[in-house]
Design an enzyme around this catalytic site. Structure first.
Site, PDB file in Angstrom:
ATOM      1  N   SER A   7     -35.783   7.286   6.283  1.00 38.52           N
ATOM      2  CA  SER A   7     -35.542   8.169   6.844  1.00 38.52           C
ATOM      3  C   SER A   7     -35.665   9.855   6.698  1.00 38.52           C
ATOM      4  CB  SER A   7     -33.975   8.799   6.922  1.00 38.52           C
ATOM      5  OG  SER A   7     -33.776   9.608   7.382  1.00 38.52           O
TER       6      SER A   7
ATOM      7  N   LYS B  35     -39.691  11.918   7.374  1.00 38.08           N
ATOM      8  CA  LYS B  35     -38.942  13.244   8.484  1.00 38.08           C
ATOM      9  C   LYS B  35     -40.485  14.827   6.817  1.00 38.08           C
ATOM     10  CE  LYS B  35     -34.906  12.937   7.975  1.00 38.08           C
ATOM     11  NZ  LYS B  35     -33.489  13.457   8.208  1.00 38.08           N
TER      12      LYS B  35
END
Lengths: 437, 437
Positions: free
Chosen positions: A183, A187
């Site tokens: 995650s 990003k």
């Protein structure tokens, strides 16, 4: 290939191929694989894990699920810092202008506060007019012109993560190292970075309470960077007590300004320099951490770091008057003191209790939809190892809403513990992980 | 209490309380807990398991999620049999009238075929007019009048299982022993039974391929019965080759009629008597398995068992003419033979291959929505241990649709394997589990 086949394989401890993972993430993002299948897969991944190869493809698949920044036309190395989240962690705010003032490009994308941890965007937005939402084009233009952007994550960046994170949050599958690592890294890698410094928090106010867990998370993220060819360094840092003195949105901007003037608290200054030095070396403007540190000190003492913050603020629509006169920032109406019940040494100054207390006062969000009050918060006057006399002020509770104060007060009063024997100060930087040179 | 808390606890190998499980199942059935949370829970249960206490409450909670039959006003013991599903398994059809003819009440609720396993309801419905869907009132009236009902499961019975099963099917969480056991037992206990005989299939054509797994499933179901105060006995039986000679809907009715006349295949007859004897003892009409077996033989030889089947058929709207003249049942237009490529002994007669082949011919369903062709199927002429000469018929493929035949033929041709040395016949009844007396 069916989702059920892949779920069954992972359930039984097997390995998924690159194509299978790419298909899974793409179909889930497109809505072809429903939430109920993905949540079964996430639970299987939570319990069975992902190996290094699976994890890299998983991260890549998330990364390419949407728009990716394209910043290669802008000269210079692009470097960013990411923190896994803590209490009083305003480091990004003094760090970005300092490093930017030394010539490294910072395409920073930050988040909002949730639970006991604060968010850089919420803090910046206490500066009147400060914008954090940009199109990809605006973002690149700002970066080219000013070398630093302090933005939020666009809706179009890594949509797979937005969808997966919401599902994980509802299905008890958040705290798994591969899922956290993919995650974060998807990003950050979507920012088209040359280098990334990770501040992996450990302790009471952090996501990871144990050094061993935090080290595994850091190593996992460094490994994803290595396999992708992006320089990644992680510092494990202590989050047992709040960072700096201020916990609250406007007050953390004040403390950030102090730091840019060279007058910040010792821990904030030390950590900002430590992370910044890594970024200057990664950014190829310094050849060693020592040289980098001297450059950062010069940027502060010369006023260039503060000027860079004003330049960014102006470019992002913010009112620079509050930077020159921080007393213009919102202030809470009321203040209550937490005082030392006995004389002694501060043994505990609980980051989690202070973080939750500040959230309850209105400085943070229990749910994503909640509004925040920029003025309220906690000032930490005594930290671990400090000598205090009975009646000395340990903390200041700055509040506006009496119900919120009633809920927060007991938590905050219990946040400190005084010992009758001396306590050593706690170690701020625990470990450095990664070696790209 | 939140669903996420419970998911997290089970994820980490913890135990759920009775109230927590009751809440979870009730809220899921009501739709308050969404599928994506339940599927994460099911995966956690799949990997971490449920202990005996959790499993009993889980089963009870499913059981009470809907209507439960209330049959206490009808005199006599109510006993049922449940099979975990196999190929050529038509045992319920001769069994229920035989046991019913001896005075035990049988409120039987059967299912439909799915995948390579057939369904009792599909077979019964090849008798013109035969109804299997009843209200609770009709069901009780039929049971009171005739002592046996051969029905389907009402929509109102155990709705939690219907919902959970569909979710498990889509999320790779079907083959977990606690989930299988609770699914079977909740449905059977909703029939308000005094006793239950389980036929737990083991081998190629069964859900469980290994004896060890099947034994654990059987023990788990017996334990649930014990904790509920319901007598439960399980027989582990061999499902490596099809049961009997016929695999197909109309042809299995024909074979059932033969069995009721005392002219069925040896394995069908043996298993029907073994299961039936347990039911008579449970039903308090015999004091030993030997006495019970003699009663069953008498019911067959006297014609009372066959007459009971006619009585039930008539009561449920079926045309008894086909029972007296089974040639009236639907027949396939075409027949192709599978012959022995060499002389020797049958080493393999693969229940899974025959089951899938018959399904492809149209005798079964790949998906729940599929229609079946009652006429098509496979006749197994040679079984494990049989001596065959080169060119002897091993099986007959009875088909109507040439495309379906094209898909099924290679599977069916490969279903037999001939060895050049003698092969012992396989053991039909492997083990008996449970002791209620």
């Amino acid at each position: 290939m069916t989702a059920v086949e892949l779920i069954e394989r992972k359930r039984d401890g097997g390995t998924l191929t690159g194509n299978e993972i790419r298909w899974l993430i793409a179909e889930y993002t497109a809505g072809t694989i429903p939430d109920y299948q993905m949540s079964a897969m996430l639970m299987a991944v939570f319990i069975r894990g992902l190996n290094g190869e699976e994890l890299t493809v998983w991260t890549e698949s998330m990364l390419t699920s949407g728009e990716v920044l394209e910043l290669s036309a802008i000269p210079g190395r692009k470097v960013d810092k990411h923190s896994t989240g803590g209490v009083g962690d305003k480091i990004s705010i003094p760090l970005a202008p300092m490093v930017g003032a030394c010539g490294v490009k910072i395409p920073m994308m930050s988040g909002r506060g949730l639970g006991h941890t604060g968010g850089t965007l919420d803090k910046l937005e206490t500066i009147p007019g400060f914008r954090t939402s940009f199109t990809a084009g605006e973002f690149a233009t700002l970066l080219a012109a000013h070398g630093v952007v302090l933005g939020g994550q666009s809706e179009h960046l890594v949509p797979a993560d937005r969808k997966l994170y919401a599902l994980r949050d509802a299905t008890g599958t958040v705290p798994a190292i591969p899922l956290i690592a993919s995650s974060i890294m998807s990003k950050k890698l979507a920012e088209d970075l040359d280098g990334l410094v990770l501040d992996v928090k450990v302790g009471r106010g952090a996501f990871m309470e144990e050094v061993e867990q935090a080290r595994r998370l850091a190593e996992t993220m460094v490994e994803i960077g290595d396999l992708r060819g992006t320089k990644v360094i992680a510092l494990l840092t202590n989050m047992n007590q709040p960072l700096g003195r201020e916990v609250g949105n406007a007050s953390e901007i004040r403390e950030s300004i102090d730091t840019l003037h060279g007058e910040g608290p010792e821990d904030i200054t030390r950590l900002t320099y430590a992370l910044g030095a890594e970024m200057l070396v990664m950014g190829d403007v310094a050849t060693s951490v020592d040289e980098a540190r001297a450059m950062l000190e010069e940027a502060v003492s010369s006023g260039r770091a503060f000027d860079k913050f004003k330049e960014i603020t102006l470019a992002q629509g913010g009112d620079t008057a509050v930077l020159d006169n921080p007393d213009l920032l919102p202030k809470a109406t009321n203040e209550e003191l937490v005082t030392a019940p006995i004389s002694g040494w501060v043994k505990r100054c609980d980051a989690l209790a202070v973080g939750v207390g500040a959230m309850r006062l209105g400085a943070g969000r229990q749910r994503k939809e909640d509004d925040i009050d920029p003025a309220v918060g906690v000032t930490v006057e005594a930290k671990i190892g400090d000598r205090v006399e009975q009646g000395d002020v340990l903390g200041r509770i700055r509040w506006n809403d009496s119900y919120a104060y009633g809920v927060a007060a007991p938590l905050l009063t219990d946040a400190w513990e005084i010992s009758d024997s001396p306590v050593p100060p706690s170690q701020l930087i625990i470990e450095r992980i990664g070696a790209y040179v």
